[in-house]
Design a protein around this motif. Sequence first.
Motif, PDB file in Angstrom:
ATOM      1  N   UNK A   1      -1.960   8.842  20.133  1.00  0.00           N
ATOM      2  CA  UNK A   1      -1.163   8.633  18.930  1.00  0.00           C
ATOM      3  C   UNK A   1      -1.255   7.176  18.471  1.00  0.00           C
ATOM      4  N   UNK A   2      -1.065   6.241  19.400  1.00  0.00           N
ATOM      5  CA  UNK A   2      -1.098   4.827  19.044  1.00  0.00           C
ATOM      6  C   UNK A   2      -2.484   4.411  18.543  1.00  0.00           C
ATOM      7  N   UNK A   3      -3.512   4.982  19.143  1.00  0.00           N
ATOM      8  CA  UNK A   3      -4.874   4.670  18.706  1.00  0.00           C
ATOM      9  C   UNK A   3      -5.093   5.131  17.269  1.00  0.00           C
ATOM     10  N   UNK A   4      -4.670   6.338  16.940  1.00  0.00           N
ATOM     11  CA  UNK A   4      -4.835   6.866  15.592  1.00  0.00           C
ATOM     12  C   UNK A   4      -3.933   6.129  14.599  1.00  0.00           C
ATOM     13  N   UNK A   5      -2.724   5.790  15.050  1.00  0.00           N
ATOM     14  CA  UNK A   5      -1.798   5.041  14.196  1.00  0.00           C
ATOM     15  C   UNK A   5      -2.401   3.697  13.802  1.00  0.00           C
ATOM     16  N   UNK A   6      -2.901   2.955  14.798  1.00  0.00           N
ATOM     17  CA  UNK A   6      -3.473   1.643  14.513  1.00  0.00           C
ATOM     18  C   UNK A   6      -4.756   1.731  13.695  1.00  0.00           C
ATOM     19  N   UNK A   7      -5.529   2.778  13.910  1.00  0.00           N
ATOM     20  CA  UNK A   7      -6.743   2.951  13.103  1.00  0.00           C
ATOM     21  C   UNK A   7      -6.386   3.145  11.638  1.00  0.00           C
ATOM     22  N   UNK A   8      -5.405   4.005  11.382  1.00  0.00           N
ATOM     23  CA  UNK A   8      -4.970   4.267  10.011  1.00  0.00           C
ATOM     24  C   UNK A   8      -4.372   3.024   9.364  1.00  0.00           C
ATOM     25  N   UNK A   9      -3.495   2.332  10.098  1.00  0.00           N
ATOM     26  CA  UNK A   9      -2.850   1.140   9.553  1.00  0.00           C
ATOM     27  C   UNK A   9      -3.857   0.016   9.338  1.00  0.00           C
ATOM     28  N   UNK A  10      -4.805  -0.130  10.239  1.00  0.00           N
ATOM     29  CA  UNK A  10      -5.845  -1.147  10.095  1.00  0.00           C
ATOM     30  C   UNK A  10      -6.648  -0.923   8.827  1.00  0.00           C
ATOM     31  N   UNK A  11      -7.062   0.314   8.580  1.00  0.00           N
ATOM     32  CA  UNK A  11      -7.839   0.626   7.381  1.00  0.00           C
ATOM     33  C   UNK A  11      -7.054   0.257   6.118  1.00  0.00           C
ATOM     34  N   UNK A  12      -5.769   0.578   6.106  1.00  0.00           N
ATOM     35  CA  UNK A  12      -4.953   0.294   4.925  1.00  0.00           C
ATOM     36  C   UNK A  12      -4.760  -1.202   4.720  1.00  0.00           C
ATOM     37  N   UNK A  13      -4.491  -1.932   5.802  1.00  0.00           N
ATOM     38  CA  UNK A  13      -4.278  -3.372   5.677  1.00  0.00           C
ATOM     39  C   UNK A  13      -5.551  -4.097   5.255  1.00  0.00           C
ATOM     40  N   UNK A  14      -6.687  -3.695   5.800  1.00  0.00           N
ATOM     41  CA  UNK A  14      -7.954  -4.323   5.414  1.00  0.00           C
ATOM     42  C   UNK A  14      -8.238  -4.108   3.937  1.00  0.00           C
TER      43      UNK A  14
ATOM     44  N   UNK B   1       0.798  -1.222   0.000  1.00  0.00           N
ATOM     45  CA  UNK B   1       0.000   0.000   0.000  1.00  0.00           C
ATOM     46  C   UNK B   1       0.832   1.274   0.000  1.00  0.00           C
ATOM     47  N   UNK B   2       0.136   2.392  -0.065  1.00  0.00           N
ATOM     48  CA  UNK B   2       0.795   3.694  -0.055  1.00  0.00           C
ATOM     49  C   UNK B   2       1.361   3.991   1.334  1.00  0.00           C
ATOM     50  N   UNK B   3       2.530   4.631   1.391  1.00  0.00           N
ATOM     51  CA  UNK B   3       3.203   4.872   2.678  1.00  0.00           C
ATOM     52  C   UNK B   3       2.454   5.855   3.573  1.00  0.00           C
ATOM     53  N   UNK B   4       2.733   5.727   4.845  1.00  0.00           N
ATOM     54  CA  UNK B   4       2.305   6.711   5.839  1.00  0.00           C
ATOM     55  C   UNK B   4       3.535   7.476   6.286  1.00  0.00           C
ATOM     56  N   UNK B   5       3.442   8.826   6.256  1.00  0.00           N
ATOM     57  CA  UNK B   5       4.554   9.678   6.651  1.00  0.00           C
ATOM     58  C   UNK B   5       4.270  10.293   8.027  1.00  0.00           C
ATOM     59  N   UNK B   6       5.305  10.844   8.598  1.00  0.00           N
ATOM     60  CA  UNK B   6       5.183  11.435   9.941  1.00  0.00           C
ATOM     61  C   UNK B   6       4.062  12.472   9.992  1.00  0.00           C
ATOM     62  N   UNK B   7       3.975  13.317   8.984  1.00  0.00           N
ATOM     63  CA  UNK B   7       2.991  14.397   8.989  1.00  0.00           C
ATOM     64  C   UNK B   7       1.559  13.916   8.756  1.00  0.00           C
ATOM     65  N   UNK B   8       1.398  12.638   8.438  1.00  0.00           N
ATOM     66  CA  UNK B   8       0.051  12.092   8.234  1.00  0.00           C
ATOM     67  C   UNK B   8      -0.650  11.795   9.550  1.00  0.00           C
ATOM     68  N   UNK B   9       0.088  11.838  10.647  1.00  0.00           N
ATOM     69  CA  UNK B   9      -0.457  11.482  11.959  1.00  0.00           C
ATOM     70  C   UNK B   9      -0.265  12.632  12.941  1.00  0.00           C
ATOM     71  N   UNK B  10      -1.131  12.738  13.936  1.00  0.00           N
ATOM     72  CA  UNK B  10      -0.994  13.811  14.928  1.00  0.00           C
ATOM     73  C   UNK B  10       0.272  13.628  15.750  1.00  0.00           C
TER      74      UNK B  10
END
Length: 277
Positions: free
Chosen positions: A191-204, A174-183
């Motif tokens: 931070x971890x909650x938002x990180x996992x939410x974003x990564x979960x959506x991409x992996x699914x 998938x497309x990368x996630x950069x530092x500025x994409x997350x709070x």
Amino acid sequence: MLYYVLRPFVWFLLKFFTKRIHISGLENIPKTGAVLLASNHSNSFLDAVLLCTHFDRRIWSLARGDVFKKPAAKKALNSLFMMPMYRLSEGKEYLGENDETFRKCIELFREGEIVLIFSEGLCIHQKELLPLKKGTGRLAQKAWNDGIEVIIVPVGISYNNFDKFGKVVNIQIGEPTYRNDLPQDTSEGLFLKEFNRSLTDKLKDLLNRGLPATGFFKNPFYYIGSLVNFPVNWLSVTLSRKVTRGSVFFDSIALGIFIVLMPVYWLLLALLVYFVV
């Protein structure tokens, strides 16, 4: 090192072990710079083998810690650029070694390397994504806090089965996630909650993409090999089923046996042809 010796050899043998390996999204992995590959984990060591043999760049992999407990195994795995991650179930006395592994990962990011982590934290034969652990987010946050511009690249690996020889594999990058994409200015928990939410959506999304079509012209090596190499194929599957007894290691053990026996088998066939002809 052992990694560089085995990599091309295993890459070639996988053509006979699988019906097809389809990879999409390689352009999402930069040619240089620090990368954290965040993958699902449904098929034990085969997941790492597939990624390490089909990417151009060297990959350092995080693996379950219990396989590193014996000195000989630890030395061999280190030569394959694998690092241990221990779980509480493997003994709380080993958990402190995870800090050393994280420090090693940060050093690798500073050197512009790729590290592979299985974000679910455990391996289960299933096609649905498990809830993600916090390790991936913590490693990314640590690198970013240290001023390292590591990018997070999601990888979804799908299989048509987990207990048969000659499987179809679909690797979606998938497309990368950069530092500025997350709070950034937030608590670690948020931070971890938002990180996992974003990564979960991409992996699914990656795992929901269909398996590729198969056929002779997609991989003639497999179909020709299924006839010529039948004794080794059968023996690999039979021995693996007896050893693993339905565990998640079926393909890992089967491939290991296949890698050991196939060169010997081909040598015997060559000698047979030589003396007969």
